[in-house]
Design a protein around this motif. Structure first.
Motif, PDB file in Angstrom:
ATOM      1  N   LEU A  67       2.100  -4.166  -0.780  1.00  0.00           N
ATOM      2  CA  LEU A  67       2.292  -5.615  -0.749  1.00  0.00           C
ATOM      3  C   LEU A  67       3.747  -5.978  -0.500  1.00  0.00           C
ATOM      4  O   LEU A  67       4.045  -6.987   0.162  1.00  0.00           O
ATOM      5  N   ARG A  68       4.655  -5.162  -1.027  1.00  0.00           N
ATOM      6  CA  ARG A  68       6.077  -5.377  -0.730  1.00  0.00           C
ATOM      7  C   ARG A  68       6.332  -5.216   0.763  1.00  0.00           C
ATOM      8  O   ARG A  68       7.105  -5.976   1.371  1.00  0.00           O
ATOM      9  N   GLN A  69       5.684  -4.236   1.381  1.00  0.00           N
ATOM     10  CA  GLN A  69       5.827  -4.054   2.826  1.00  0.00           C
ATOM     11  C   GLN A  69       5.298  -5.264   3.581  1.00  0.00           C
ATOM     12  O   GLN A  69       5.923  -5.754   4.527  1.00  0.00           O
ATOM     13  N   PRO A 129     -10.740  10.227   1.743  1.00  0.00           N
ATOM     14  CA  PRO A 129     -10.694   9.182   2.779  1.00  0.00           C
ATOM     15  C   PRO A 129     -11.010   9.747   4.155  1.00  0.00           C
ATOM     16  O   PRO A 129     -10.720  10.905   4.452  1.00  0.00           O
ATOM     17  N   GLU A 130     -11.598   8.894   4.971  1.00  0.00           N
ATOM     18  CA  GLU A 130     -11.947   9.283   6.341  1.00  0.00           C
ATOM     19  C   GLU A 130     -10.911   8.767   7.330  1.00  0.00           C
ATOM     20  O   GLU A 130     -11.220   8.498   8.488  1.00  0.00           O
ATOM     21  N   PHE A 131      -9.681   8.617   6.869  1.00  0.00           N
ATOM     22  CA  PHE A 131      -8.584   8.158   7.722  1.00  0.00           C
ATOM     23  C   PHE A 131      -7.317   8.859   7.254  1.00  0.00           C
ATOM     24  O   PHE A 131      -7.246   9.410   6.154  1.00  0.00           O
ATOM     25  N   GLN A 174      -6.954  16.238   4.326  1.00  0.00           N
ATOM     26  CA  GLN A 174      -6.146  16.154   5.554  1.00  0.00           C
ATOM     27  C   GLN A 174      -4.977  15.183   5.399  1.00  0.00           C
ATOM     28  O   GLN A 174      -4.694  14.356   6.260  1.00  0.00           O
ATOM     29  N   VAL A 175      -4.300  15.329   4.260  1.00  0.00           N
ATOM     30  CA  VAL A 175      -3.145  14.492   3.960  1.00  0.00           C
ATOM     31  C   VAL A 175      -1.991  14.834   4.900  1.00  0.00           C
ATOM     32  O   VAL A 175      -1.698  16.003   5.145  1.00  0.00           O
ATOM     33  N   GLN A 176      -1.324  13.824   5.415  1.00  0.00           N
ATOM     34  CA  GLN A 176      -0.257  14.032   6.390  1.00  0.00           C
ATOM     35  C   GLN A 176       1.107  14.282   5.760  1.00  0.00           C
ATOM     36  O   GLN A 176       1.992  14.859   6.378  1.00  0.00           O
ATOM     37  N   ALA A 177       1.291  13.835   4.518  1.00  0.00           N
ATOM     38  CA  ALA A 177       2.567  14.041   3.823  1.00  0.00           C
ATOM     39  C   ALA A 177       2.328  13.866   2.337  1.00  0.00           C
ATOM     40  O   ALA A 177       1.437  13.120   1.915  1.00  0.00           O
ATOM     41  N   ILE A 178       3.132  14.569   1.532  1.00  0.00           N
ATOM     42  CA  ILE A 178       3.009  14.502   0.082  1.00  0.00           C
ATOM     43  C   ILE A 178       4.350  14.096  -0.512  1.00  0.00           C
ATOM     44  O   ILE A 178       5.392  14.626  -0.138  1.00  0.00           O
ATOM     45  N   LEU A 228      -2.692   4.400   2.864  1.00  0.00           N
ATOM     46  CA  LEU A 228      -2.235   4.138   4.226  1.00  0.00           C
ATOM     47  C   LEU A 228      -0.727   3.874   4.189  1.00  0.00           C
ATOM     48  O   LEU A 228      -0.295   2.901   3.575  1.00  0.00           O
ATOM     49  N   PRO A 229       0.081   4.698   4.846  1.00  0.00           N
ATOM     50  CA  PRO A 229       1.531   4.541   4.739  1.00  0.00           C
ATOM     51  C   PRO A 229       2.164   3.673   5.817  1.00  0.00           C
ATOM     52  O   PRO A 229       3.279   3.179   5.645  1.00  0.00           O
ATOM     53  N   ASP A 230       1.464   3.495   6.918  1.00  0.00           N
ATOM     54  CA  ASP A 230       2.056   2.852   8.099  1.00  0.00           C
ATOM     55  C   ASP A 230       1.922   1.339   8.003  1.00  0.00           C
ATOM     56  O   ASP A 230       0.811   0.807   7.912  1.00  0.00           O
ATOM     57  N   LEU A 231       3.037   0.635   8.030  1.00  0.00           N
ATOM     58  CA  LEU A 231       3.012  -0.815   7.942  1.00  0.00           C
ATOM     59  C   LEU A 231       2.227  -1.436   9.090  1.00  0.00           C
ATOM     60  O   LEU A 231       1.520  -2.432   8.903  1.00  0.00           O
ATOM     61  N   SER A 232       2.307  -0.863  10.279  1.00  0.00           N
ATOM     62  CA  SER A 232       1.580  -1.436  11.415  1.00  0.00           C
ATOM     63  C   SER A 232       0.074  -1.375  11.190  1.00  0.00           C
ATOM     64  O   SER A 232      -0.666  -2.290  11.575  1.00  0.00           O
ATOM     65  N   VAL A 233      -0.394  -0.311  10.543  1.00  0.00           N
ATOM     66  CA  VAL A 233      -1.820  -0.188  10.234  1.00  0.00           C
ATOM     67  C   VAL A 233      -2.211  -1.199   9.159  1.00  0.00           C
ATOM     68  O   VAL A 233      -3.251  -1.857   9.253  1.00  0.00           O
TER      69      VAL A 233
END
Length: 288
Positions: A93-95, A172-174, A199-203, A228-233
Motif C-alpha cells: 500500500l505504501r508503494q 501461488p500460481e504467479f 518457484q520463488v524468485q527472491a528471498i 507480488l513485488p513489482d509495483l507495475s503488476v
C-alpha cells in the motif's frame, strides 16, 4: 501502522515509510490526536492499517482519535492476516500511495491484495495454535519430538504435517518474492524446500514481528509471506478493477466495501436510480 516491527524496509527509493499509531499505554490520547492532526495536515488523508489481532484498547484508541477529530479523511482498515503478511500488505500500500490512485482506492485495495499474499509459518508445535482448525490427531502428532507443520493462513487456510516424504502445500500460481522471519527455530525448510516448490524468485529475511509468537501459538517457528513485488503488476491489478463512488461518503472505491466509511456497495439493481436520489450531495452525512 500500529507497530514499528510491521514496517518493512522499502524496496526502492520511492516507497515512503509508514507512520506509527502507538498503543494507549505508550502515548497519551491528546498526543495521539495531535500526531494524527499533523498527518492529515501534511498528507490530506490517512489510511491506518492494523491487524485483527490488535489489542482491543489499541483499536478503540484508533476510533477515538478519528471521532475526536471528526474527520472523514481517516480510513481504519482491519486486516485478517498474520503479522508478517500484514507487514507485506502495508508495504504494498505504501508503494501504491505514490501512484495516481485516490485515497479511497488505496484504502479499498487492501482487501484485494490480501488475496495475493500467501502467508504462513513453519511450526514445531500446534498445541496452542487456534487460527486454523486442528483435529485431535494432529495435536497428538505435535507431541512427537521433531514434528514440524506448515500452516498457511492466507489465502487458503490449511495445516499439514511435513516430513521426509511430505511435500509442501500448493502455493501461488504467479511469480513472487518471499520474506521470512525466524523465531526460536533453526530450520531451513522454508528456504530449502518451500521456496523452490513455490518457484520463488527472491528471498528476503526480516526480524520476527513481536506479535507473531502469540498469533501462531508458539515461538518455535519460521514465518513467511509470498507476495507480488513489482509495483507495475500491483498497479495493473488495482487499475483493472472497476471503480465506484461510495453512496454514503462519496469516496472512490474498488470492490464492494468502502475503505473509509466501511459502507457496502449497494446491489446492482439499486445503483441506477435518478441523480436526485443517489447524488453525492444527497448522501454525504455531516461530520460525526
Amino acid at each position: 501502522m500500529t507497530s514499528a516491527d510491521l514496517v518493512l524496509p522499502p524496496t526502492d527509493q520511492q516507497t515512503p515509510t509508514a507512520a506509527l499509531l502507538q498503543a494507549p499505554d505508550a502515548q497519551a490520547l491528546d498526543m495521539a490526536i495531535g500526531d494524527m492532526h499533523v498527518l492529515l495536515e501534511q498528507h490530506g488523508y490517512v489510511v491506518a492499517v492494523y491487524p485483527s489481532s490488535i489489542a482491543p484498547a489499541h483499536e478503540r484508541r484508533l476510533y477515538s482519535v478519528r471521532s475526536v477529530l471528526e474527520s472523514d479523511r481517516i480510513a481504519l482498515v482491519k486486516v485478517d492476516l498474520p503479522p508478517l503478511g500484514v507487514a507485506v500488505l502495508v508495504r504494498q500500500l505504501r508503494q501504491l500511495s505514490i501512484c495516481d490512485f485516490s485515497p479511497g482506492v488505496v484504502a479499498s485495495a487492501a482487501r484485494l491484495l490480501t488475496h495475493y499474499i500467501h502467508a504462513g509459518a513453519l511450526l514445531h508445535s500446534v498445541t496452542r495454535f487456534d487460527r486454523i482448525p486442528v483435529d485431535l490427531k494432529t495435536h497428538a502428532k505435535s507431541w512427537v519430538p521433531g514434528s514440524q507443520f506448515v500452516a498457511v493462513a492466507s489465502p487458503d487456510p490449511r495445516l499439514v504435517k511435513i516430513g521426509p516424504k511430505d511435500g509442501p502445500p500448493a502455493g501461488p500460481e504467479f511469480g513472487t518474492h518471499l520474506v521470512t522471519a525466524k523465531g526460536q527455530s533453526q530450520s531451513e525448510w522454508v528456504k530449502e524446500t518451500l521456496a523452490p516448490a513455490w518457484q520463488v524468485q527472491a528471498i528476503q529475511e526480516s526480524a520476527l514481528p513481536s506479535q507473531s509468537p502469540a498469533w501462531w501459538g508458539t515461538g518455535k517457528l519460521v514465518e513467511f509471506a509470498a507476495y507480488l513485488p513489482d509495483l507495475s503488476v500491483l498497479y495493473q491489478l488495482v487499475a483493472s478493477v472497476r471503480r465506484e463512488n461510495c453512496h454514503w461518503c462519496g469516496m472512490e472505491l474498488i470492490g464492494d466495501l468502502c475503505g473509509f466509511c466501511s459502507s457496502p456497495l449497494p446491489a446492482t439493481e439499486n445503483r441506477n436510480n435518478s441523480a436526485g436520489v443517489l447524488s453525492h450531495e444527497a448522501l454525504v452525512p455531516p461530520h460525526s
